[in-house]
Design a protein around this motif. Structure first.
Motif, PDB file in Angstrom:
ATOM      1  N   LYS A   1       0.828  -1.210   0.000  1.00 29.07           N
ATOM      2  CA  LYS A   1       0.000   0.000   0.000  1.00 29.07           C
ATOM      3  C   LYS A   1       0.864   1.263   0.000  1.00 29.07           C
ATOM      4  CE  LYS A   1      -3.828  -0.166  -0.095  1.00 29.07           C
ATOM      5  NZ  LYS A   1      -4.763  -0.398  -1.233  1.00 29.07           N
ATOM      6  N   LEU A   2       2.033   1.215   0.655  1.00 26.60           N
ATOM      7  CA  LEU A   2       2.930   2.367   0.658  1.00 26.60           C
ATOM      8  C   LEU A   2       3.461   2.650  -0.747  1.00 26.60           C
ATOM      9  CD1 LEU A   2       4.998   1.821   3.942  1.00 26.60           C
ATOM     10  CD2 LEU A   2       3.285   3.591   3.509  1.00 26.60           C
ATOM     11  N   LYS A   3       3.754   1.597  -1.487  1.00 23.54           N
ATOM     12  CA  LYS A   3       4.226   1.785  -2.866  1.00 23.54           C
ATOM     13  C   LYS A   3       3.148   2.445  -3.717  1.00 23.54           C
ATOM     14  CE  LYS A   3       7.400  -2.163  -2.770  1.00 23.54           C
ATOM     15  NZ  LYS A   3       7.621  -3.553  -3.214  1.00 23.54           N
ATOM     16  N   ILE A   4       1.894   2.036  -3.511  1.00 26.86           N
ATOM     17  CA  ILE A   4       0.788   2.643  -4.264  1.00 26.86           C
ATOM     18  C   ILE A   4       0.624   4.107  -3.875  1.00 26.86           C
ATOM     19  CG2 ILE A   4      -1.716   2.589  -4.644  1.00 26.86           C
ATOM     20  CD1 ILE A   4      -1.466  -0.497  -4.129  1.00 26.86           C
ATOM     21  N   ALA A   5       0.715   4.385  -2.581  1.00 23.00           N
ATOM     22  CA  ALA A   5       0.603   5.771  -2.113  1.00 23.00           C
ATOM     23  C   ALA A   5       1.705   6.635  -2.724  1.00 23.00           C
ATOM     24  CB  ALA A   5       0.672   5.811  -0.588  1.00 23.00           C
ATOM     25  N   GLU A   6       2.919   6.098  -2.791  1.00 25.94           N
ATOM     26  CA  GLU A   6       4.032   6.852  -3.354  1.00 25.94           C
ATOM     27  C   GLU A   6       3.861   7.038  -4.862  1.00 25.94           C
ATOM     28  OE1 GLU A   6       7.640   8.985  -3.447  1.00 25.94           O
ATOM     29  OE2 GLU A   6       6.154   8.533  -1.887  1.00 25.94           O
ATOM     30  N   ALA A   7       3.332   6.015  -5.545  1.00 28.41           N
ATOM     31  CA  ALA A   7       3.078   6.139  -6.986  1.00 28.41           C
ATOM     32  C   ALA A   7       2.091   7.268  -7.260  1.00 28.41           C
ATOM     33  CB  ALA A   7       2.542   4.819  -7.541  1.00 28.41           C
ATOM     34  N   GLN A   8       1.052   7.356  -6.431  1.00 24.82           N
ATOM     35  CA  GLN A   8       0.074   8.428  -6.592  1.00 24.82           C
ATOM     36  C   GLN A   8       0.682   9.780  -6.233  1.00 24.82           C
ATOM     37  OE1 GLN A   8      -2.903   6.692  -4.062  1.00 24.82           O
ATOM     38  NE2 GLN A   8      -4.002   5.730  -5.783  1.00 24.82           N
ATOM     39  N   ALA A   9       1.550   9.805  -5.210  1.00 26.22           N
ATOM     40  CA  ALA A   9       2.216  11.055  -4.827  1.00 26.22           C
ATOM     41  C   ALA A   9       3.117  11.561  -5.950  1.00 26.22           C
ATOM     42  CB  ALA A   9       3.023  10.847  -3.553  1.00 26.22           C
ATOM     43  N   GLN A  10       3.673  10.634  -6.741  1.00 22.91           N
ATOM     44  CA  GLN A  10       4.526  11.009  -7.872  1.00 22.91           C
ATOM     45  C   GLN A  10       3.728  11.192  -9.160  1.00 22.91           C
ATOM     46  OE1 GLN A  10       7.928   8.367  -8.264  1.00 22.91           O
ATOM     47  NE2 GLN A  10       8.338   8.376  -6.061  1.00 22.91           N
TER      48      GLN A  10
ATOM     49  N   SER B   1      12.543   4.535   3.829  1.00 21.93           N
ATOM     50  CA  SER B   1      12.220   5.964   3.700  1.00 21.93           C
ATOM     51  C   SER B   1      10.715   6.183   3.572  1.00 21.93           C
ATOM     52  CB  SER B   1      12.949   6.559   2.488  1.00 21.93           C
ATOM     53  OG  SER B   1      12.392   6.086   1.270  1.00 21.93           O
ATOM     54  N   LEU B   2      10.021   5.254   2.902  1.00 24.78           N
ATOM     55  CA  LEU B   2       8.564   5.387   2.761  1.00 24.78           C
ATOM     56  C   LEU B   2       7.866   5.212   4.107  1.00 24.78           C
ATOM     57  CD1 LEU B   2       7.692   3.530  -0.588  1.00 24.78           C
ATOM     58  CD2 LEU B   2       8.130   5.952  -0.202  1.00 24.78           C
ATOM     59  N   ARG B   3       8.355   4.308   4.936  1.00 29.94           N
ATOM     60  CA  ARG B   3       7.743   4.097   6.254  1.00 29.94           C
ATOM     61  C   ARG B   3       7.939   5.333   7.150  1.00 29.94           C
ATOM     62  NH1 ARG B   3       5.951  -0.908   8.189  1.00 29.94           N
ATOM     63  NH2 ARG B   3       5.965  -2.539   6.601  1.00 29.94           N
ATOM     64  N   LYS B   4       9.017   6.077   6.898  1.00 29.44           N
ATOM     65  CA  LYS B   4       9.209   7.322   7.646  1.00 29.44           C
ATOM     66  C   LYS B   4       8.341   8.450   7.071  1.00 29.44           C
ATOM     67  CE  LYS B   4      13.989   6.219   8.911  1.00 29.44           C
ATOM     68  NZ  LYS B   4      15.425   6.536   8.655  1.00 29.44           N
ATOM     69  N   LYS B   5       8.133   8.417   5.765  1.00 34.96           N
ATOM     70  CA  LYS B   5       7.388   9.484   5.091  1.00 34.96           C
ATOM     71  C   LYS B   5       5.892   9.418   5.386  1.00 34.96           C
ATOM     72  CE  LYS B   5       6.398  11.312   0.459  1.00 34.96           C
ATOM     73  NZ  LYS B   5       6.699  11.214  -0.982  1.00 34.96           N
ATOM     74  N   TYR B   6       5.331   8.192   5.444  1.00 36.70           N
ATOM     75  CA  TYR B   6       3.882   8.015   5.597  1.00 36.70           C
ATOM     76  C   TYR B   6       3.543   7.516   7.002  1.00 36.70           C
ATOM     77  CZ  TYR B   6       3.679   8.458   0.521  1.00 36.70           C
ATOM     78  OH  TYR B   6       3.788   8.928  -0.763  1.00 36.70           O
ATOM     79  N   THR B   7       2.443   8.034   7.530  1.00 35.93           N
ATOM     80  CA  THR B   7       1.960   7.598   8.843  1.00 35.93           C
ATOM     81  C   THR B   7       0.972   6.454   8.655  1.00 35.93           C
ATOM     82  OG1 THR B   7       2.189   9.835   9.715  1.00 35.93           O
ATOM     83  CG2 THR B   7       0.789   8.306  10.952  1.00 35.93           C
ATOM     84  N   VAL B   8       1.327   5.294   9.183  1.00 37.59           N
ATOM     85  CA  VAL B   8       0.470   4.110   9.080  1.00 37.59           C
ATOM     86  C   VAL B   8      -0.093   3.799  10.463  1.00 37.59           C
ATOM     87  CG1 VAL B   8       0.345   1.668   8.476  1.00 37.59           C
ATOM     88  CG2 VAL B   8       1.886   3.199   7.203  1.00 37.59           C
ATOM     89  N   GLN B   9      -1.429   3.754  10.560  1.00 41.68           N
ATOM     90  CA  GLN B   9      -2.086   3.436  11.828  1.00 41.68           C
ATOM     91  C   GLN B   9      -2.990   2.230  11.631  1.00 41.68           C
ATOM     92  OE1 GLN B   9      -3.920   7.274  12.805  1.00 41.68           O
ATOM     93  NE2 GLN B   9      -2.296   7.662  14.302  1.00 41.68           N
ATOM     94  N   VAL B  10      -2.671   1.133  12.328  1.00 40.37           N
ATOM     95  CA  VAL B  10      -3.462  -0.099  12.233  1.00 40.37           C
ATOM     96  C   VAL B  10      -4.467  -0.129  13.382  1.00 40.37           C
ATOM     97  CG1 VAL B  10      -3.377  -2.624  12.234  1.00 40.37           C
ATOM     98  CG2 VAL B  10      -1.533  -1.305  11.137  1.00 40.37           C
TER      99      VAL B  10
END
Length: 652
Positions: free
Chosen positions: A71-80, A630-639
């Motif tokens: 999901k982080l990869k998808i979020a980053e793809a959309q951010a780019q 770096s993506l885990r630091k960039k995005y806030t993930v709350q489970v």
């Protein structure tokens, strides 16, 4: 008592239903505040669990970490903004169109056309034809003149005039004079559908009715009708003549193997030991079933179909891939309709038969959602669109609001004149050239109406069909992940050659040759010949002298493979004693092997060129690892722990 039981049952049922409905929309986590639902995680977990290689990630908590990375990869793809790229949109829309066909074309007409195609596919038609050119845009006078000309030709053919001579004289097909109209053998899907239908409906020796296609008017003479060849299964041994600088002559090697087969050697053993087609070699040379036309090697197919009896073996055959020896293993019956159904329905939906399917599908959508015609487009657009459209240069002008009338309504969507105008403006650049504006407008309107109906159906399909929506989402995510990985990892690694060299220098201990031997491997047909090879080697005989001494024109007793081999390579016998000189005799498959070791090479570093693929792969893996951190630091993930607990209960 029964009343209380029913009340309890209804209560439990309603509670279960409520929990299920709640779980479907339950938020499992948020990524920078955007929700990710539990049902998506459950679906992906069930689908992909078997693909996970790391056992520690197969439990739900372990797999959740993989899912978060996904999901982080998808979020980053959309951010780019990779989801805004034209290539991505084109690929996604193409897949959406393909996927929706499974739902759009589930009507009777597709099945009937597929069954018709199946029955026709059992036969091949040999035909000749005459063509008088006239297209659907021609004026009535030209169309009538072309028809009357063909009618006259048909009357002459029916009276017994030579069809080939008529084709030479009158046919307007390119090359008709040289071929006398001959088409050769063809089968279903090889010709446009109206032509195919007329050919299959005409008996051998007879002249068809006049049939019209987009090319013009056709007259067909069916010369022959024959059953199509069923599929066969063969095994083969292949010696490639394209594997760089070989240490032996490929033609000589294939002839040696052919001689050994005639001597009674096992086909499977020789295929496993010597065939360059490694995919089939491990199966003793066996290939998948095929019929003529399936392979890109007509010489191979012809040789295979000349084999009459099961077990028959061909002489060496040359193709573009190299040299082959072929053995006939099985003759298969014709496939059933059900076995071919998916492929046939796909061809029906993509070929010229699709016009019939499209008409039926459009009617189905209209009935499903409701369709109402508005104001006719011809009077307005005949004036509004200038003749420049025929040159693909028409400039669209805004349509005043009071003139922007409704073309039609589908469901709750109104389609107006300006929608059609925008379509014409875009489509004119790629549509085929027309001579008459009205014909062009009618063709474009039909295309536009079909597009609007299908788009409406696809948009509603996401809401109407959960499975469709899930598959579409997975494909969209897959495209985005590929694009974001390609941009940030794969392409970066390929282009930064200096970084790859530095990485290799730091990790070169991972890329070492094991101990190697420079050796000649002698494969003999018997232990006696192997022992003779030992004796001759000990006497200083060369490999060429040994081959001349032990092989004859009619009989091959030894095959020699020189090269440099790592000590655990499959070409060398197991437990080979590594020392210079002549080895012991080792049994291998159905032969006996002697190895003459000329030199022993010590372990050492492989050069970057020798291991570039592996180095690049490892470098990309390390890049990805750093990037994910770096993506885990960039995005806030709350489970949501409560939602995760529900998921675990559901999956167990």
């Amino acid at each position: 008592m029964m009343k209380n039981f029913l009340s309890l049952f209804i209560l439990v049922f309603l509670s279960t239903t409520a929990i299920f409905a709640q779980n479907k929309k339950e938020v499992l986590m948020t990524i920078n505040g955007d929700p990710v639902y539990s049902n998506e995680f459950e679906r992906v977990y069930k689908k992909n669990l078997d693909l996970v290689q790391d056992e520690s990630q197969k439990d739900i908590d372990g797999y959740l970490q993989l899912f978060i990375d996904y999901k982080l990869k998808i979020a980053e793809a959309q951010a780019q903004n990779l989801d805004e790229a034209s290539v991505y949109k084109s690929e996604f829309n193409k897949y959406r169109d393909q996927l929706s066909r499974n739902y759009l074309f589930e009507d009777k007409v597709t099945e009937e056309l597929a069954k018709e195609a199946y029955e026709r596919s059992k036969f091949e038609i040999d035909a000749s034809h005459i063509l008088i050119r006239v297209d659907y845009e021609s004026v009535p006078q030209d169309t009538l003149a072309a028809y009357n000309k063909m009618k006259s030709i048909r009357e002459r053919a029916l009276k017994g005039e030579d069809f080939g001579e008529l084709a030479k004289t009158f046919s307007e097909e390119p090359g008709a004079k040289e071929r006398a109209g001959a088409l050769g053998y063809f089968t279903v899907f090889n010709m446009v559908y109206p032509f195919e239908s007329e050919a299959y409906n005409t008996k051998p020796g007879e002249i068809s009715n006049i049939v019209r296609t987009s090319f013009g008017y056709h007259l067909i003479k069916v010369n022959d009708r024959r059953e199509k060849l069923p599929k066969i299964v063969v095994s083969h041994i292949m010696i490639s003549d394209k594997k760089g600088a070989r240490t032996f002559n490929p033609e000589e090697r294939i002839n040696e193997l052919y001689t050994m087969l005639k001597q009674g050697e096992s086909f499977e053993s020789l295929a496993k030991q010597f065939s360059d087609d490694k995919n089939s070699a491990v199966k003793g040379g066996k290939l998948k079933p095929f019929t003529k036309g399936d392979l890109r090697a007509p010489e191979f197919e012809d040789a295979a179909y000349k084999l009459k009896n099961i077990g028959d073996i061909s002489k060496p055959v040359k193709t573009d891939f190299g040299w082959h020896i072929i053995r006939l293993d099985e003759k298969l019956p014709m496939e059933t309709f059900e076995e071919q159904r998916l492929a046939l329905e796909k061809k029906v939906s993509e070929g010229d038969r699709s016009k019939l399917v499209t008409t039926a599908t459009n009617n189905k959508i209209k009935e499903k959602y409701g369709f109402k015609k508005g104001t006719s487009f011809i009077p307005f657009f005949d004036t509004y669109v200038t003749d420049e459209v025929l040159k693909r240069k028409w400039q669209m002008e805004p349509i005043p609001a009071n003139e922007d009338k409704t073309l039609f309504t589908i469901g709750d969507k109104k389609v107006v004149y300006s929608d059609f105008a925008n379509f014409i403006d875009t489509r004119q650049k790629t549509t085929r050239l027309y001579r008459q504006k009205e014909a062009l407008l009618v063709a474009l309107y039909d295309e536009f109406e079909t597009e609007q109906l299908k788009d409406y159906f696809k948009d509603r399909l996401k809401d109407d069909n959960e499975d469709y929506a899930a598959v579409l989402t997975e494909y969209r995510d897959g495209l985005l992940i590929f694009d974001v990985m390609n941009k940030n990892i794969w392409q970066k690694a390929k282009e930064d050659t200096l970084a790859v060299q530095e990485y290799y220098a730091k990790t070169k201990d991972n890329y070492k040759w094991k101990q190697r031997v420079d050796a000649d491997i002698y494969s003999a047909t018997s232990k006696i010949y192997a022992q003779q090879i030992q004796t001759m080697l000990d006497k200083g005989k060369t490999s060429e002298e040994i081959k001349i001494a032990l092989n004859t024109v009619d009989k091959v007793n030894v095959i020699i493979t020189p090269g440099v081999f790592e000590i655990d390579q499959s070409e060398l016998p197991n437990n080979l004693e590594i020392k210079k000189g002549t080895s012991a005799v080792y049994p291998s498959n159905d032969s006996f092997v002697v190895v003459f070791i000329k030199d022993i090479l010590s372990p050492g570093y492989k050069t970057l060129d020798e291991v570039k693929g592996k180095v690049l792969s490892n470098y990309q893996n390390d890049l990805e690892k750093s990037w994910m951190e770096s993506l885990r630091k960039k995005y806030t993930v709350q489970v949501d722990k409560k939602a995760l607990k529900h998921v675990k209960k559901e999956l167990k």
